[in-house]
Design a protein around this motif. Sequence first.
Motif, PDB file in Angstrom:
ATOM      1  N   LYS A  64      42.887  36.017  49.897  1.00  0.00           N
ATOM      2  CA  LYS A  64      43.203  36.373  51.240  1.00  0.00           C
ATOM      3  C   LYS A  64      43.202  38.027  51.605  1.00  0.00           C
ATOM      4  O   LYS A  64      42.514  38.714  52.650  1.00  0.00           O
ATOM      5  N   LEU A  65      43.805  38.261  51.073  1.00  0.00           N
ATOM      6  CA  LEU A  65      44.231  40.467  50.929  1.00  0.00           C
ATOM      7  C   LEU A  65      43.253  40.723  51.121  1.00  0.00           C
ATOM      8  O   LEU A  65      43.085  42.093  50.942  1.00  0.00           O
ATOM      9  N   GLN A  66      42.984  40.480  49.270  1.00  0.00           N
ATOM     10  CA  GLN A  66      41.828  41.983  49.094  1.00  0.00           C
ATOM     11  C   GLN A  66      40.571  41.545  49.778  1.00  0.00           C
ATOM     12  O   GLN A  66      39.719  42.391  49.260  1.00  0.00           O
ATOM     13  N   THR A  67      40.382  40.463  50.527  1.00  0.00           N
ATOM     14  CA  THR A  67      38.873  40.223  51.179  1.00  0.00           C
ATOM     15  C   THR A  67      39.109  40.341  52.501  1.00  0.00           C
ATOM     16  O   THR A  67      38.079  40.609  53.615  1.00  0.00           O
ATOM     17  N   THR A  68      40.167  41.386  52.908  1.00  0.00           N
ATOM     18  CA  THR A  68      39.819  41.366  54.103  1.00  0.00           C
ATOM     19  C   THR A  68      39.722  42.653  54.606  1.00  0.00           C
ATOM     20  O   THR A  68      39.697  43.690  55.333  1.00  0.00           O
ATOM     21  N   ASN A  69      39.160  44.195  53.174  1.00  0.00           N
ATOM     22  CA  ASN A  69      38.905  45.519  53.490  1.00  0.00           C
ATOM     23  C   ASN A  69      38.198  45.741  51.938  1.00  0.00           C
ATOM     24  O   ASN A  69      39.176  45.928  51.150  1.00  0.00           O
ATOM     25  N   THR A  70      36.943  45.647  52.171  1.00  0.00           N
ATOM     26  CA  THR A  70      36.476  46.193  50.579  1.00  0.00           C
ATOM     27  C   THR A  70      36.135  47.774  50.016  1.00  0.00           C
ATOM     28  O   THR A  70      36.576  47.651  49.202  1.00  0.00           O
ATOM     29  N   ALA A  71      36.908  48.373  51.290  1.00  0.00           N
ATOM     30  CA  ALA A  71      37.080  49.606  50.386  1.00  0.00           C
ATOM     31  C   ALA A  71      38.367  50.363  50.102  1.00  0.00           C
ATOM     32  O   ALA A  71      37.941  50.803  49.429  1.00  0.00           O
ATOM     33  N   VAL A  72      38.604  49.131  50.395  1.00  0.00           N
ATOM     34  CA  VAL A  72      41.000  49.869  50.334  1.00  0.00           C
ATOM     35  C   VAL A  72      41.170  48.779  48.699  1.00  0.00           C
ATOM     36  O   VAL A  72      41.831  49.126  47.726  1.00  0.00           O
ATOM     37  N   TYR A  73      40.254  47.363  48.966  1.00  0.00           N
ATOM     38  CA  TYR A  73      41.064  46.368  48.091  1.00  0.00           C
ATOM     39  C   TYR A  73      39.878  45.927  47.384  1.00  0.00           C
ATOM     40  O   TYR A  73      40.433  44.864  46.379  1.00  0.00           O
ATOM     41  N   HIS A  74      39.364  45.604  47.348  1.00  0.00           N
ATOM     42  CA  HIS A  74      38.170  44.271  47.134  1.00  0.00           C
ATOM     43  C   HIS A  74      37.475  44.975  45.618  1.00  0.00           C
ATOM     44  O   HIS A  74      37.266  46.251  45.582  1.00  0.00           O
ATOM     45  N   GLY A  75      38.008  44.191  44.049  1.00  0.00           N
ATOM     46  CA  GLY A  75      37.084  44.821  43.168  1.00  0.00           C
ATOM     47  C   GLY A  75      37.967  45.996  42.696  1.00  0.00           C
ATOM     48  O   GLY A  75      37.507  46.616  41.967  1.00  0.00           O
ATOM     49  N   ARG A  76      39.452  45.415  42.924  1.00  0.00           N
ATOM     50  CA  ARG A  76      40.428  46.470  42.072  1.00  0.00           C
ATOM     51  C   ARG A  76      41.193  45.941  41.191  1.00  0.00           C
ATOM     52  O   ARG A  76      43.001  45.811  40.901  1.00  0.00           O
ATOM     53  N   ASN A  77      40.966  44.973  40.610  1.00  0.00           N
ATOM     54  CA  ASN A  77      41.478  43.459  40.174  1.00  0.00           C
ATOM     55  C   ASN A  77      41.212  44.445  37.890  1.00  0.00           C
ATOM     56  O   ASN A  77      40.193  44.435  38.038  1.00  0.00           O
ATOM     57  N   THR A  78      42.731  43.573  37.433  1.00  0.00           N
ATOM     58  CA  THR A  78      42.902  44.163  35.920  1.00  0.00           C
ATOM     59  C   THR A  78      43.019  42.933  36.149  1.00  0.00           C
ATOM     60  O   THR A  78      44.225  42.381  36.278  1.00  0.00           O
ATOM     61  N   LEU A  79      42.287  42.512  34.564  1.00  0.00           N
ATOM     62  CA  LEU A  79      42.927  41.105  33.460  1.00  0.00           C
ATOM     63  C   LEU A  79      43.012  41.284  31.856  1.00  0.00           C
ATOM     64  O   LEU A  79      41.937  42.517  31.986  1.00  0.00           O
ATOM     65  N   THR A  80      44.263  41.458  31.688  1.00  0.00           N
ATOM     66  CA  THR A  80      44.493  40.958  29.563  1.00  0.00           C
ATOM     67  C   THR A  80      45.103  39.854  29.675  1.00  0.00           C
ATOM     68  O   THR A  80      45.534  39.155  30.397  1.00  0.00           O
ATOM     69  N   LEU A  81      44.062  39.114  28.314  1.00  0.00           N
ATOM     70  CA  LEU A  81      44.775  38.263  28.039  1.00  0.00           C
ATOM     71  C   LEU A  81      43.845  38.733  26.167  1.00  0.00           C
ATOM     72  O   LEU A  81      43.982  39.577  26.409  1.00  0.00           O
ATOM     73  N   GLY A  82      45.011  37.267  25.980  1.00  0.00           N
ATOM     74  CA  GLY A  82      45.556  37.611  24.812  1.00  0.00           C
ATOM     75  C   GLY A  82      45.698  36.322  23.918  1.00  0.00           C
ATOM     76  O   GLY A  82      46.849  35.653  24.826  1.00  0.00           O
ATOM     77  N   ASN A  83      45.467  36.326  22.936  1.00  0.00           N
ATOM     78  CA  ASN A  83      46.354  35.344  21.943  1.00  0.00           C
ATOM     79  C   ASN A  83      46.659  36.319  20.837  1.00  0.00           C
ATOM     80  O   ASN A  83      45.767  36.200  19.992  1.00  0.00           O
ATOM     81  N   VAL A  84      48.118  36.196  20.283  1.00  0.00           N
ATOM     82  CA  VAL A  84      48.319  36.493  19.523  1.00  0.00           C
ATOM     83  C   VAL A  84      48.499  35.861  17.754  1.00  0.00           C
ATOM     84  O   VAL A  84      48.119  36.944  17.124  1.00  0.00           O
ATOM     85  N   ALA A  85      48.299  34.880  18.154  1.00  0.00           N
ATOM     86  CA  ALA A  85      47.860  34.550  16.651  1.00  0.00           C
ATOM     87  C   ALA A  85      46.357  34.374  16.217  1.00  0.00           C
ATOM     88  O   ALA A  85      46.511  34.679  15.063  1.00  0.00           O
ATOM     89  N   SER A  86      45.907  34.953  16.656  1.00  0.00           N
ATOM     90  CA  SER A  86      44.351  34.500  16.756  1.00  0.00           C
ATOM     91  C   SER A  86      43.546  35.991  16.900  1.00  0.00           C
ATOM     92  O   SER A  86      43.051  35.874  15.746  1.00  0.00           O
ATOM     93  N   GLY A  87      44.337  37.040  17.777  1.00  0.00           N
ATOM     94  CA  GLY A  87      43.856  37.941  17.226  1.00  0.00           C
ATOM     95  C   GLY A  87      43.037  38.421  18.555  1.00  0.00           C
ATOM     96  O   GLY A  87      42.718  39.269  18.575  1.00  0.00           O
ATOM     97  N   ASP A  88      42.700  37.421  19.314  1.00  0.00           N
ATOM     98  CA  ASP A  88      41.748  37.822  20.259  1.00  0.00           C
ATOM     99  C   ASP A  88      42.353  38.748  21.205  1.00  0.00           C
ATOM    100  O   ASP A  88      43.308  38.505  22.398  1.00  0.00           O
ATOM    101  N   PHE A  89      41.559  39.602  22.313  1.00  0.00           N
ATOM    102  CA  PHE A  89      42.061  40.693  23.276  1.00  0.00           C
ATOM    103  C   PHE A  89      41.309  40.945  23.950  1.00  0.00           C
ATOM    104  O   PHE A  89      40.185  41.301  23.570  1.00  0.00           O
TER     105      PHE A  89
END
Length: 155
Positions: free
Chosen positions: A84-109
């Motif tokens: 809701k917050l990020q879709t209120t203003n495209t110039a300031v908030y939209h498209g600015r997410n960072t996602l980090t994913l990993g599995n330490v046992a398999s070494g996938d990141f």
Amino acid sequence: MPAYSFLDFTGTLAGPFGSLDLSAQSAAAAEEGIEIDMTEDKSSMIIGAGGAGQHNLHGTRAGRVTIHLLKVSPVNAKLLQLYKLQTTNTAVYHGRNTLTLGNVASGDFYTCLRGAFVKLPKNSYSKSGPALDWMLDFIVIDPNLGVNGLDQPLI
């Protein structure tokens, strides 16, 4: 022999208005977990009338990440607030997410940059509670697969 467990999975979504822990222990992920899917083919091929061909390498690194959460996961409410917050203003908030994913046992990141919510997840009310599927599109997805991926020679 190596083993796999979703319990070794870690994930963090960070963007305007906050960050969320998507790790196996805190997110109440549905059985499907989290999916990473590249948006376009990295290569295409053209064959001419005479049988000669050429390969074309595309510069895209874009993709979609789908986060499958149980209906009762408290992360759904947090994702909805971010949506809701990020879709209120495209110039300031939209498209600015960072996602980090990993599995330490398999070494996938995975590092996923410049992401935006695609839409609200489909929701239903029935005999068995549904999973809610949150989709985010990222302009850059940088994968690293396997524990020996960086320290072993290619050949």
